[in-house]
Motif scaffolding. Sequence first.
Motif, PDB file in Angstrom:
ATOM      1  N   LEU A 117      32.151  32.735  30.441  1.00 11.79           N
ATOM      2  CA  LEU A 117      32.166  34.086  29.865  1.00 11.79           C
ATOM      3  C   LEU A 117      32.956  35.029  30.758  1.00 11.79           C
ATOM      4  N   LEU A 118      32.654  35.034  32.051  1.00 14.25           N
ATOM      5  CA  LEU A 118      33.348  35.921  32.986  1.00 14.25           C
ATOM      6  C   LEU A 118      34.827  35.554  33.093  1.00 14.25           C
ATOM      7  N   ARG A 119      35.137  34.269  32.999  1.00 12.83           N
ATOM      8  CA  ARG A 119      36.540  33.841  33.040  1.00 12.83           C
ATOM      9  C   ARG A 119      37.295  34.384  31.830  1.00 12.83           C
ATOM     10  N   ARG A 120      36.680  34.325  30.654  1.00 18.33           N
ATOM     11  CA  ARG A 120      37.331  34.836  29.439  1.00 18.33           C
ATOM     12  C   ARG A 120      37.503  36.353  29.488  1.00 18.33           C
ATOM     13  N   GLN A 121      36.601  37.038  30.182  1.00 20.57           N
ATOM     14  CA  GLN A 121      36.644  38.501  30.248  1.00 20.57           C
ATOM     15  C   GLN A 121      37.506  39.027  31.398  1.00 20.57           C
ATOM     16  N   ALA A 122      37.961  38.145  32.272  1.00 26.74           N
ATOM     17  CA  ALA A 122      38.733  38.558  33.455  1.00 26.74           C
ATOM     18  C   ALA A 122      39.931  39.390  33.041  1.00 26.74           C
ATOM     19  N   PRO A 123      40.213  40.406  33.812  1.00 21.06           N
ATOM     20  CA  PRO A 123      39.654  40.812  35.102  1.00 21.06           C
ATOM     21  C   PRO A 123      38.499  41.797  34.981  1.00 21.06           C
TER      22      PRO A 123
ATOM     23  N   LEU B  31      32.926  31.615  43.058  1.00 24.13           N
ATOM     24  CA  LEU B  31      33.542  31.621  41.732  1.00 24.13           C
ATOM     25  C   LEU B  31      33.600  33.006  41.096  1.00 24.13           C
ATOM     26  N   ILE B  32      32.648  33.863  41.452  1.00 26.64           N
ATOM     27  CA  ILE B  32      32.617  35.225  40.918  1.00 26.64           C
ATOM     28  C   ILE B  32      32.359  36.188  42.074  1.00 26.64           C
ATOM     29  N   ALA B  33      32.609  37.468  41.817  1.00 30.10           N
ATOM     30  CA  ALA B  33      32.365  38.511  42.821  1.00 30.10           C
ATOM     31  C   ALA B  33      31.508  39.593  42.192  1.00 30.10           C
TER      32      ALA B  33
ATOM     33  N   ALA C 276      32.899  16.452  41.061  1.00 28.12           N
ATOM     34  CA  ALA C 276      32.367  16.971  42.331  1.00 28.12           C
ATOM     35  C   ALA C 276      32.182  18.482  42.256  1.00 28.12           C
ATOM     36  N   PHE C 277      33.136  19.174  41.650  1.00 31.68           N
ATOM     37  CA  PHE C 277      33.052  20.629  41.483  1.00 31.68           C
ATOM     38  C   PHE C 277      31.841  21.009  40.642  1.00 31.68           C
ATOM     39  N   ILE C 278      31.658  20.343  39.519  1.00 32.89           N
ATOM     40  CA  ILE C 278      30.530  20.632  38.641  1.00 32.89           C
ATOM     41  C   ILE C 278      29.218  20.415  39.382  1.00 32.89           C
ATOM     42  N   ARG C 279      29.105  19.295  40.043  1.00 32.64           N
ATOM     43  CA  ARG C 279      27.847  18.943  40.707  1.00 32.64           C
ATOM     44  C   ARG C 279      27.550  19.829  41.906  1.00 32.64           C
TER      45      ARG C 279
ATOM     46  N   PRO D 278      37.632  33.535  41.585  1.00 34.25           N
ATOM     47  CA  PRO D 278      37.608  32.311  42.404  1.00 34.25           C
ATOM     48  C   PRO D 278      38.160  32.581  43.800  1.00 34.25           C
ATOM     49  N   ALA D 279      37.534  31.988  44.790  1.00 30.88           N
ATOM     50  CA  ALA D 279      37.899  32.239  46.183  1.00 30.88           C
ATOM     51  C   ALA D 279      39.195  31.551  46.596  1.00 30.88           C
ATOM     52  N   SER D 280      39.704  30.638  45.776  1.00 31.40           N
ATOM     53  CA  SER D 280      40.937  29.938  46.125  1.00 31.40           C
ATOM     54  C   SER D 280      41.678  29.506  44.864  1.00 31.40           C
ATOM     55  N   PRO D 281      42.964  29.232  44.997  1.00 37.10           N
ATOM     56  CA  PRO D 281      43.715  28.714  43.851  1.00 37.10           C
ATOM     57  C   PRO D 281      43.155  27.382  43.342  1.00 37.10           C
ATOM     58  N   ALA D 282      42.625  26.575  44.249  1.00 37.52           N
ATOM     59  CA  ALA D 282      42.034  25.290  43.836  1.00 37.52           C
ATOM     60  C   ALA D 282      40.824  25.520  42.926  1.00 37.52           C
ATOM     61  N   LEU D 283      39.979  26.486  43.278  1.00 39.42           N
ATOM     62  CA  LEU D 283      38.829  26.807  42.423  1.00 39.42           C
ATOM     63  C   LEU D 283      39.288  27.380  41.085  1.00 39.42           C
ATOM     64  N   GLN D 284      40.345  28.179  41.109  1.00 37.38           N
ATOM     65  CA  GLN D 284      40.922  28.725  39.874  1.00 37.38           C
ATOM     66  C   GLN D 284      41.349  27.584  38.949  1.00 37.38           C
ATOM     67  N   GLU D 285      42.033  26.586  39.505  1.00 32.43           N
ATOM     68  CA  GLU D 285      42.482  25.433  38.717  1.00 32.43           C
ATOM     69  C   GLU D 285      41.303  24.624  38.185  1.00 32.43           C
ATOM     70  N   LEU D 286      40.295  24.423  39.013  1.00 32.69           N
ATOM     71  CA  LEU D 286      39.124  23.664  38.566  1.00 32.69           C
ATOM     72  C   LEU D 286      38.390  24.380  37.439  1.00 32.69           C
TER      73      LEU D 286
END
Length: 149
Positions: free
Chosen positions: A51-57, A88-90, A34-37, A100-108
């Motif tokens: 890419l942005l996740r690997r480069q965080a913060p 997902l990004i800012a 559901a998240f992907i779609r 990510p706007a929430s911990p749930a999005l971070q986990e996904l």
Amino acid sequence: MVMRKKGKCGSKGLNLASLSGKGADDVLSTDLLAFIRSSLRSVWSLELLLLLRRQAPRAMGVEEMARELRGTETLVSKCAPQLEAAGLIASEQGFYRFAPASPALQELCALLEIEYRERPVAVVDAIVSTPNDRLTSFADAFRFKEKDE
């Protein structure tokens, strides 16, 4: 060894699920699917997010992201706002960072990265098999109407 079904293998008729034997629905969790779609419109968006996740913060500019992805600035400029709208990004003064706007999005996002590394065909299949509203509307314009309609 990957076996292909007989028939055309052009971009129009290729079903990635047929190459792996299982579709995204059979391999990925319901939440991740559901998240992907809902959040990723293309494999480019997926690659940009990871890419942005690997480069965080650290934040990255459009030119740098395009160079890292071996894409174009136009492509990145189109994908980044979609990821930002999905929470997902800012963006900050023309630079983007994983946020990510929430911990749930971070986990996904963490689960997405693992699944993409371990089951890339299933993740790509989930992205490309997502119904496209504009394409559906276009196709509906060519449907034959019944006499009662």
